[in-house]
Scaffold this motif. Sequence first.
Motif, PDB file in Angstrom:
ATOM      1  N   ARG A 152      53.553 114.311  11.174  1.00 20.81           N
ATOM      2  CA  ARG A 152      54.575 113.521  10.473  1.00 20.81           C
ATOM      3  C   ARG A 152      54.026 112.160  10.077  1.00 20.81           C
ATOM      4  O   ARG A 152      54.182 111.720   8.936  1.00 20.81           O
ATOM      5  CB  ARG A 152      55.822 113.364  11.339  1.00 20.81           C
ATOM      6  N   ILE A 153      53.355 111.498  11.003  1.00 20.66           N
ATOM      7  CA  ILE A 153      52.804 110.168  10.724  1.00 20.66           C
ATOM      8  C   ILE A 153      51.688 110.248   9.693  1.00 20.66           C
ATOM      9  O   ILE A 153      51.664 109.478   8.723  1.00 20.66           O
ATOM     10  CB  ILE A 153      52.301 109.505  12.023  1.00 20.66           C
ATOM     11  N   ILE A 154      50.768 111.181   9.875  1.00 17.91           N
ATOM     12  CA  ILE A 154      49.640 111.319   8.942  1.00 17.91           C
ATOM     13  C   ILE A 154      50.137 111.609   7.534  1.00 17.91           C
ATOM     14  O   ILE A 154      49.662 111.018   6.562  1.00 17.91           O
ATOM     15  CB  ILE A 154      48.675 112.418   9.430  1.00 17.91           C
ATOM     16  N   GLN A 155      51.082 112.512   7.413  1.00 18.58           N
ATOM     17  CA  GLN A 155      51.592 112.849   6.086  1.00 18.58           C
ATOM     18  C   GLN A 155      52.356 111.685   5.475  1.00 18.58           C
ATOM     19  O   GLN A 155      52.227 111.406   4.277  1.00 18.58           O
ATOM     20  CB  GLN A 155      52.431 114.119   6.161  1.00 18.58           C
ATOM     21  N   GLU A 156      53.131 110.989   6.284  1.00 21.97           N
ATOM     22  CA  GLU A 156      53.874 109.829   5.794  1.00 21.97           C
ATOM     23  C   GLU A 156      52.922 108.743   5.277  1.00 21.97           C
ATOM     24  O   GLU A 156      53.165 108.132   4.241  1.00 21.97           O
ATOM     25  CB  GLU A 156      54.734 109.271   6.918  1.00 21.97           C
ATOM     26  N   LYS A 157      51.832 108.523   5.985  1.00 20.87           N
ATOM     27  CA  LYS A 157      50.913 107.442   5.631  1.00 20.87           C
ATOM     28  C   LYS A 157      49.932 107.831   4.525  1.00 20.87           C
ATOM     29  O   LYS A 157      49.610 107.000   3.674  1.00 20.87           O
ATOM     30  CB  LYS A 157      50.092 106.994   6.843  1.00 20.87           C
ATOM     31  N   ALA A 174      52.359  98.553  13.105  1.00 14.68           N
ATOM     32  CA  ALA A 174      51.080  99.240  13.170  1.00 14.68           C
ATOM     33  C   ALA A 174      51.290 100.612  13.780  1.00 14.68           C
ATOM     34  O   ALA A 174      52.169 100.810  14.607  1.00 14.68           O
ATOM     35  CB  ALA A 174      50.092  98.436  13.998  1.00 14.68           C
ATOM     36  N   SER A 175      50.475 101.541  13.345  1.00 11.75           N
ATOM     37  CA  SER A 175      50.486 102.876  13.916  1.00 11.75           C
ATOM     38  C   SER A 175      49.049 103.292  14.146  1.00 11.75           C
ATOM     39  O   SER A 175      48.165 102.927  13.373  1.00 11.75           O
ATOM     40  CB  SER A 175      51.135 103.890  12.970  1.00 11.75           C
ATOM     41  N   SER A 176      48.834 104.048  15.194  1.00 10.52           N
ATOM     42  CA  SER A 176      47.519 104.610  15.465  1.00 10.52           C
ATOM     43  C   SER A 176      47.691 106.013  16.001  1.00 10.52           C
ATOM     44  O   SER A 176      48.616 106.292  16.766  1.00 10.52           O
ATOM     45  CB  SER A 176      46.759 103.793  16.507  1.00 10.52           C
ATOM     46  N   ILE A 177      46.800 106.886  15.587  1.00 14.79           N
ATOM     47  CA  ILE A 177      46.715 108.234  16.131  1.00 14.79           C
ATOM     48  C   ILE A 177      45.277 108.422  16.553  1.00 14.79           C
ATOM     49  O   ILE A 177      44.354 108.223  15.755  1.00 14.79           O
ATOM     50  CB  ILE A 177      47.097 109.296  15.083  1.00 14.79           C
ATOM     51  N   ILE A 178      45.085 108.796  17.794  1.00 11.05           N
ATOM     52  CA  ILE A 178      43.745 109.069  18.299  1.00 11.05           C
ATOM     53  C   ILE A 178      43.702 110.538  18.680  1.00 11.05           C
ATOM     54  O   ILE A 178      44.454 110.985  19.555  1.00 11.05           O
ATOM     55  CB  ILE A 178      43.411 108.189  19.518  1.00 11.05           C
ATOM     56  N   ALA A 179      42.829 111.305  18.009  1.00  9.93           N
ATOM     57  CA  ALA A 179      42.645 112.707  18.352  1.00  9.93           C
ATOM     58  C   ALA A 179      41.761 112.771  19.592  1.00  9.93           C
ATOM     59  O   ALA A 179      40.809 111.999  19.727  1.00  9.93           O
ATOM     60  CB  ALA A 179      41.976 113.438  17.198  1.00  9.93           C
ATOM     61  N   ILE A 217      49.300 108.585  20.536  1.00  5.76           N
ATOM     62  CA  ILE A 217      49.991 108.033  19.373  1.00  5.76           C
ATOM     63  C   ILE A 217      50.675 106.724  19.735  1.00  5.76           C
ATOM     64  O   ILE A 217      51.403 106.643  20.722  1.00  5.76           O
ATOM     65  CB  ILE A 217      51.028 109.042  18.830  1.00  5.76           C
ATOM     66  N   PHE A 218      50.412 105.707  18.921  1.00  7.22           N
ATOM     67  CA  PHE A 218      51.093 104.416  19.008  1.00  7.22           C
ATOM     68  C   PHE A 218      51.782 104.251  17.663  1.00  7.22           C
ATOM     69  O   PHE A 218      51.134 104.270  16.631  1.00  7.22           O
ATOM     70  CB  PHE A 218      50.092 103.277  19.220  1.00  7.22           C
ATOM     71  N   GLU A 219      53.080 104.074  17.679  1.00 12.40           N
ATOM     72  CA  GLU A 219      53.812 104.040  16.411  1.00 12.40           C
ATOM     73  C   GLU A 219      54.696 102.813  16.296  1.00 12.40           C
ATOM     74  O   GLU A 219      55.451 102.496  17.204  1.00 12.40           O
ATOM     75  CB  GLU A 219      54.663 105.291  16.278  1.00 12.40           C
TER      76      GLU A 219
END
Length: 147
Positions: free
Chosen positions: A10-15, A127-132, A140-142
Motif C-alpha cells: 500500500r505504501i509503495i504503491q501510494e508513493k 516521513a515513511s520508511s520500509i525496510i525489507a 515499516i515506519f509510517e
Amino acid sequence: MHPNTELANRIIQEKLLGSTVESFGLTHQFLTLTFRDKNADDHTIWIDTEVTSKSYPFQELNLDETGAALLLFNSVNLKEVVAIQCNDEATLEIQFDNGIHIFFAGSPAEESMIEPWSLGTEMSNAASSIIATHGGGYIIFEGRQDM
C-alpha cells in the motif's frame, strides 16, 4: 499474504506508482534509485541486493554487478512507474512505461545482506520508511510528524 506485505505494498504503491525516476547512482556504496512523484516529493530506494531484469539483457554484458545495475537504471531514467509490488519474500518488482521490469531480490544469495532494499520518503512534514528484511518481512515506519 502477510499483513506487513499488504501494508508495504500500500505504501509503495501510494508513493511510487505514477512517479518517474529522477536520479540513480551510488551513495555511500549503495545503489540508489530516486523517484519524483506528481507532488514533486522525492522517494529513494536504497539497494543492497541482487538486481535483475528479464526485459533488459544487461546480464549478458561483461560488467560487474554494480556497472550492470547502473546501466539498467539508465534505461529507466525519467521513465514512469506503471506497476510496483513486493511479496512475502521481500522481493520488489517495478515495471516502467518503456516495458522494463526490475527485480530486487528479497532473499539474496549473500546472507550478509540483511536489509536487501529499503524505501525512504519525506514529504509534507511526514516521513515513511520500509525496510525489507532478508528472506521476507518488512520493518515499516509510517507518517512520522516530528520531521
